[in-house]
Design a protein around this motif. Structure first.
Motif, mmCIF file in Angstrom:
data_model
loop_
_atom_site.group_PDB
_atom_site.id
_atom_site.type_symbol
_atom_site.label_atom_id
_atom_site.label_comp_id
_atom_site.label_asym_id
_atom_site.label_seq_id
_atom_site.Cartn_x
_atom_site.Cartn_y
_atom_site.Cartn_z
ATOM 1 N N THR A 1 38.683 49.221 35.948
ATOM 2 C CA THR A 1 38.228 48.837 34.615
ATOM 3 C C THR A 1 38.175 47.314 34.481
ATOM 4 O OG1 THR A 1 40.435 48.744 33.673
ATOM 5 C CG2 THR A 1 39.320 50.905 33.639
ATOM 6 N N GLY A 2 37.551 46.857 33.396
ATOM 7 C CA GLY A 2 37.504 45.421 33.134
ATOM 8 C C GLY A 2 38.896 44.794 33.088
ATOM 9 N N PRO A 3 39.828 45.372 32.318
ATOM 10 C CA PRO A 3 41.177 44.811 32.298
ATOM 11 C C PRO A 3 41.855 44.828 33.676
ATOM 12 C CG PRO A 3 40.852 46.198 30.386
ATOM 13 C CD PRO A 3 39.649 46.398 31.274
ATOM 14 N N GLU A 4 41.589 45.848 34.456
ATOM 15 C CA GLU A 4 42.161 45.900 35.812
ATOM 16 C C GLU A 4 41.584 44.791 36.684
ATOM 17 O OE1 GLU A 4 43.181 50.668 36.065
ATOM 18 O OE2 GLU A 4 41.189 49.976 36.673
ATOM 19 N N HIS A 5 40.287 44.513 36.530
ATOM 20 C CA HIS A 5 39.685 43.401 37.278
ATOM 21 C C HIS A 5 40.337 42.083 36.863
ATOM 22 C CE1 HIS A 5 36.545 45.122 39.736
ATOM 23 N NE2 HIS A 5 36.117 45.855 38.720
ATOM 24 N N THR B 1 34.632 37.784 37.278
ATOM 25 C CA THR B 1 33.234 37.993 36.870
ATOM 26 C C THR B 1 32.999 39.445 36.461
ATOM 27 O OG1 THR B 1 32.488 36.196 38.300
ATOM 28 C CG2 THR B 1 30.827 37.820 37.635
ATOM 29 N N LEU B 2 33.550 40.383 37.219
ATOM 30 C CA LEU B 2 33.412 41.794 36.873
ATOM 31 C C LEU B 2 34.121 42.114 35.563
ATOM 32 C CD1 LEU B 2 33.790 43.314 40.425
ATOM 33 C CD2 LEU B 2 31.714 43.262 39.034
ATOM 34 N N ALA B 3 35.274 41.489 35.319
ATOM 35 C CA ALA B 3 35.969 41.678 34.048
ATOM 36 C C ALA B 3 35.117 41.160 32.893
ATOM 37 C CB ALA B 3 37.324 40.962 34.071
ATOM 38 N N LEU B 4 34.488 40.008 33.081
ATOM 39 C CA LEU B 4 33.630 39.441 32.053
ATOM 40 C C LEU B 4 32.412 40.328 31.800
ATOM 41 C CD1 LEU B 4 32.910 37.192 30.098
ATOM 42 C CD2 LEU B 4 31.893 35.969 32.029
ATOM 43 N N ALA B 5 31.826 40.866 32.859
ATOM 44 C CA ALA B 5 30.673 41.761 32.697
ATOM 45 C C ALA B 5 31.063 42.990 31.896
ATOM 46 C CB ALA B 5 30.121 42.163 34.059
ATOM 47 N N ALA B 6 32.217 43.559 32.197
ATOM 48 C CA ALA B 6 32.668 44.748 31.466
ATOM 49 C C ALA B 6 32.941 44.417 30.003
ATOM 50 C CB ALA B 6 33.916 45.329 32.124
ATOM 51 N N ALA B 7 33.593 43.294 29.744
ATOM 52 C CA ALA B 7 33.892 42.909 28.366
ATOM 53 C C ALA B 7 32.617 42.634 27.581
ATOM 54 C CB ALA B 7 34.800 41.675 28.349
ATOM 55 N N ALA C 1 26.630 54.538 30.784
ATOM 56 C CA ALA C 1 26.948 54.092 32.152
ATOM 57 C C ALA C 1 27.944 52.939 32.124
ATOM 58 C CB ALA C 1 25.672 53.693 32.890
ATOM 59 N N TRP C 2 27.754 51.982 31.189
ATOM 60 C CA TRP C 2 28.695 50.873 31.084
ATOM 61 C C TRP C 2 30.069 51.355 30.626
ATOM 62 C CZ3 TRP C 2 29.095 46.504 33.305
ATOM 63 C CH2 TRP C 2 27.973 45.788 33.693
ATOM 64 N N CYS C 3 30.086 52.293 29.693
ATOM 65 C CA CYS C 3 31.377 52.837 29.247
ATOM 66 C C CYS C 3 32.096 53.496 30.413
ATOM 67 C CB CYS C 3 31.178 53.834 28.107
ATOM 68 S SG CYS C 3 30.733 53.062 26.555
ATOM 69 N N SER C 4 31.364 54.225 31.217
ATOM 70 C CA SER C 4 31.955 54.866 32.387
ATOM 71 C C SER C 4 32.476 53.815 33.367
ATOM 72 C CB SER C 4 30.923 55.763 33.064
ATOM 73 O OG SER C 4 31.461 56.350 34.214
ATOM 74 N N ALA C 5 31.685 52.784 33.618
ATOM 75 C CA ALA C 5 32.100 51.729 34.546
ATOM 76 C C ALA C 5 33.330 50.987 34.034
ATOM 77 C CB ALA C 5 30.954 50.748 34.767
ATOM 78 N N ALA C 6 33.420 50.829 32.702
ATOM 79 C CA ALA C 6 34.548 50.123 32.111
ATOM 80 C C ALA C 6 35.772 51.017 31.936
ATOM 81 C CB ALA C 6 34.156 49.538 30.752
ATOM 82 N N GLY C 7 35.583 52.321 32.159
ATOM 83 C CA GLY C 7 36.705 53.243 32.055
ATOM 84 C C GLY C 7 37.077 53.598 30.632
ATOM 85 N N VAL C 8 36.079 53.662 29.727
ATOM 86 C CA VAL C 8 36.333 54.033 28.338
ATOM 87 C C VAL C 8 35.398 55.163 27.929
ATOM 88 C CG1 VAL C 8 37.140 51.731 27.704
ATOM 89 C CG2 VAL C 8 34.736 52.302 27.436
ATOM 90 N N HIS C 9 35.733 55.844 26.827
ATOM 91 C CA HIS C 9 34.899 56.896 26.269
ATOM 92 C C HIS C 9 33.848 56.289 25.361
ATOM 93 C CE1 HIS C 9 36.930 60.471 27.654
ATOM 94 N NE2 HIS C 9 38.091 60.024 27.212
ATOM 95 N N ALA C 10 32.592 56.550 25.640
ATOM 96 C CA ALA C 10 31.514 56.052 24.787
ATOM 97 C C ALA C 10 31.592 56.665 23.394
ATOM 98 C CB ALA C 10 30.158 56.324 25.416
ATOM 99 N N ALA C 11 31.868 57.953 23.319
ATOM 100 C CA ALA C 11 31.872 58.668 22.047
ATOM 101 C C ALA C 11 32.998 58.205 21.136
ATOM 102 C CB ALA C 11 31.985 60.163 22.286
ATOM 103 N N MET C 12 34.027 57.617 21.692
ATOM 104 C CA MET C 12 35.167 57.187 20.886
ATOM 105 C C MET C 12 35.078 55.705 20.546
ATOM 106 S SD MET C 12 38.262 59.295 22.632
ATOM 107 C CE MET C 12 39.352 58.991 21.264
ATOM 108 N N GLY C 13 33.939 55.087 20.791
ATOM 109 C CA GLY C 13 33.778 53.682 20.425
ATOM 110 C C GLY C 13 34.565 52.740 21.300
ATOM 111 N N GLY C 14 34.742 53.087 22.550
ATOM 112 C CA GLY C 14 35.389 52.168 23.456
ATOM 113 C C GLY C 14 36.877 52.378 23.631
ATOM 114 N N GLY C 15 37.410 53.491 23.182
ATOM 115 C CA GLY C 15 38.836 53.749 23.374
ATOM 116 C C GLY C 15 39.143 54.080 24.821
ATOM 117 N N PRO C 16 40.393 53.996 25.231
ATOM 118 C CA PRO C 16 40.748 54.273 26.622
ATOM 119 C C PRO C 16 40.513 55.725 26.989
ATOM 120 C CG PRO C 16 42.720 53.914 25.296
ATOM 121 C CD PRO C 16 41.540 53.660 24.407
ATOM 122 N N ARG C 17 40.235 55.946 28.250
ATOM 123 C CA ARG C 17 40.059 57.304 28.757
ATOM 124 C C ARG C 17 41.372 57.966 28.954
ATOM 125 N NH1 ARG C 17 35.145 57.830 32.975
ATOM 126 N NH2 ARG C 17 33.654 57.658 31.360
#
Length: 84
Positions: free
Chosen positions: A2-6, A41-47, A68-84
């Motif tokens: 995920t972005g935070p992990e990067h 850079t990957l963290a910035l792209a995800a954020a 696709a971005w939500c999946s790449a960032a490791g969050v749920h799109a339907a939940m508005g960006g909450g953690p998976r």
């Protein structure tokens, strides 16, 4: 990853050099610096991608791309960006 992990990995790579006695010399090994830069850079792209509208309808980003971005960032799109 995920972005935070990067972000944390970039910090870890730089701290690893400091732990090896390079702190204070303002020098990091080129391979550590390059790897940290890639992770940052990957963290910035995800954020940046996660700034899209909560419903995935941000102008210029179709719902499939947003998902696709939500999946790449490791969050749920339907939940508005909450953690998976």
């Amino acid at each position: 990853m995920t972005g935070p992990e990067h972000y944390r990995e970039a910090e870890r790579l730089l701290a690893q050099d400091r732990a090896e006695g390079l702190e204070g010399t303002y020098f990091f090994r080129p391979e550590s610096l390059a790897a940290a830069q890639v992770h940052a850079t990957l963290a910035l792209a995800a954020a940046t991608a996660m700034q899209a509208g909560v419903d995935g309808c941000e102008p210029g980003m179709d719902p499939a791309e947003y998902d696709a971005w939500c999946s790449a960032a490791g969050v749920h799109a339907a939940m508005g960006g909450g953690p998976r």
